[in-house]
Design a protein around this motif. Structure first.
Motif, PDB file in Angstrom:
ATOM      1  N   ASP A 209      38.868  37.169  -1.383  1.00 42.35           N
ATOM      2  CA  ASP A 209      39.681  38.243  -0.801  1.00 42.35           C
ATOM      3  C   ASP A 209      41.169  37.982  -0.942  1.00 42.35           C
ATOM      4  O   ASP A 209      41.960  38.915  -1.134  1.00 42.35           O
ATOM      5  N   LEU A 210      41.567  36.705  -0.842  1.00 43.21           N
ATOM      6  CA  LEU A 210      42.974  36.340  -0.981  1.00 43.21           C
ATOM      7  C   LEU A 210      43.066  35.079  -1.836  1.00 43.21           C
ATOM      8  O   LEU A 210      42.548  34.026  -1.469  1.00 43.21           O
ATOM      9  N   PHE A 211      43.722  35.197  -2.990  1.00 46.11           N
ATOM     10  CA  PHE A 211      43.921  34.051  -3.876  1.00 46.11           C
ATOM     11  C   PHE A 211      45.393  33.679  -3.811  1.00 46.11           C
ATOM     12  O   PHE A 211      46.263  34.485  -4.156  1.00 46.11           O
ATOM     13  N   GLN A 212      45.661  32.455  -3.382  1.00 40.70           N
ATOM     14  CA  GLN A 212      47.035  32.034  -3.143  1.00 40.70           C
ATOM     15  C   GLN A 212      47.480  31.024  -4.196  1.00 40.70           C
ATOM     16  O   GLN A 212      46.757  30.063  -4.481  1.00 40.70           O
ATOM     17  N   TYR A 213      48.667  31.242  -4.744  1.00 39.74           N
ATOM     18  CA  TYR A 213      49.225  30.265  -5.657  1.00 39.74           C
ATOM     19  C   TYR A 213      50.001  29.245  -4.839  1.00 39.74           C
ATOM     20  O   TYR A 213      50.896  29.589  -4.073  1.00 39.74           O
ATOM     21  N   GLU A 214      49.649  27.973  -5.013  1.00 43.41           N
ATOM     22  CA  GLU A 214      50.244  26.889  -4.224  1.00 43.41           C
ATOM     23  C   GLU A 214      51.319  26.189  -5.044  1.00 43.41           C
ATOM     24  O   GLU A 214      51.044  25.648  -6.115  1.00 43.41           O
TER      25      GLU A 214
END
Length: 253
Positions: free
Chosen positions: A102-107
């Motif tokens: 649902d939420l893909f975060q770039y770290e």
């Protein structure tokens, strides 16, 4: 349980989020399953993990069997380029036993992926979103300037950033800015990596900010019960509470 919209996304998340990175520390798989389902049964629908802890992703994937369609699942990648990013996501989907996140975060701590970037990371994020493998795009950072620009540039629907009773005024300014620009704010390290022992104080501080969703790293049923108790019975923010906040902040700073 209280639910809020995570910024401009259409995700209605529980204001208490489950930090699933800690699942790798639970020796017994059955205990991990019980813990996740206990959280779910008590209203937590937002579970956050990361590709950097693959064992936790695998554990969470197993724990969500039968309830995946009812929860909001987030993970993250710190890939150096578009090819690595896509590979990270594919690995995460397999581990999480899901067709999408649902939420893909770039770290990141040093670069800001943008549409015209040579690394191709942001373009890859958009393609993954168009393919349906990710629903929403976020950014995770502990660097103030990165988080600040991620809020302003309108490219990210949510940011994850350290925020707790010990963080300084610049962090609170980011929370206000995120609310102004309708960017979801996910608070990492709500207990400052264990330095803060007073959970009522930590919870009460965060609960003052209606747009903040803290990610609690939970390892035991008792820890979860304590967090859920304060979710149902938030501490009263009176003069005595504010004085204790000030004393704690001054002591550690």
């Amino acid at each position: 349980m209280e639910y809020i919209a995570l910024g401009k996304s259409n995700l209605m998340v529980s204001r208490t989020a489950f930090g699933a990175m800690s699942l790798k520390d639970i020796a017994n798989v059955e205990d991990a399953v019980k813990l996740v389902h206990q959280a779910y049964d008590d209203g937590i629908n937002f579970f956050d993990t990361a590709h950097s802890t693959p064992e936790s992703e695998k554990r969470l994937g197993s724990c969500l069997h039968g309830i995946r369609q009812n929860v909001i699942l987030a993970t993250k990648s710190s890939a150096k380029d578009a090819t690595e990013l896509v590979a990270d996501l594919e690995d995460s989907l397999i581990a999480l036993q899901s067709d999408y996140v649902d939420l893909f975060q770039y770290e990141t701590e040093n670069i800001m992926p943008e549409p015209d970037g040579k690394d191709g990371i942001y373009k890859a994020l958009i393609k993954l979103k168009q393919s349906g493998k990710i629903r929403h795009i976020g950014l995770t950072s502990q660097t103030h300037s990165i988080a600040y620009h991620a809020i302003l540039n309108g490219l990210y629907e949510a940011i994850q950033y350290p925020f707790n009773v010990l963080t300084d005024e610049t962090s609170q300014e980011l929370v206000t800015l995120a609310q102004e620009y309708d960017v979801g704010f996910i608070a990492m390290k709500p207990l400052y990596s264990g330095l803060v022992q007073n959970i009522p104080l930590a919870f009460g501080f965060l609960h003052q900010y209606e747009n903040v969703v803290p990610v609690w790293g939970v390892r035991t049923s008792e820890e979860l019960k304590q967090i859920l108790y304060f979710e149902a019975h938030p501490p009263i923010i009176d003069d005595a509470f504010k004085e204790e906040l000030k004393h704690t902040h001054d002591f550690f700073n």
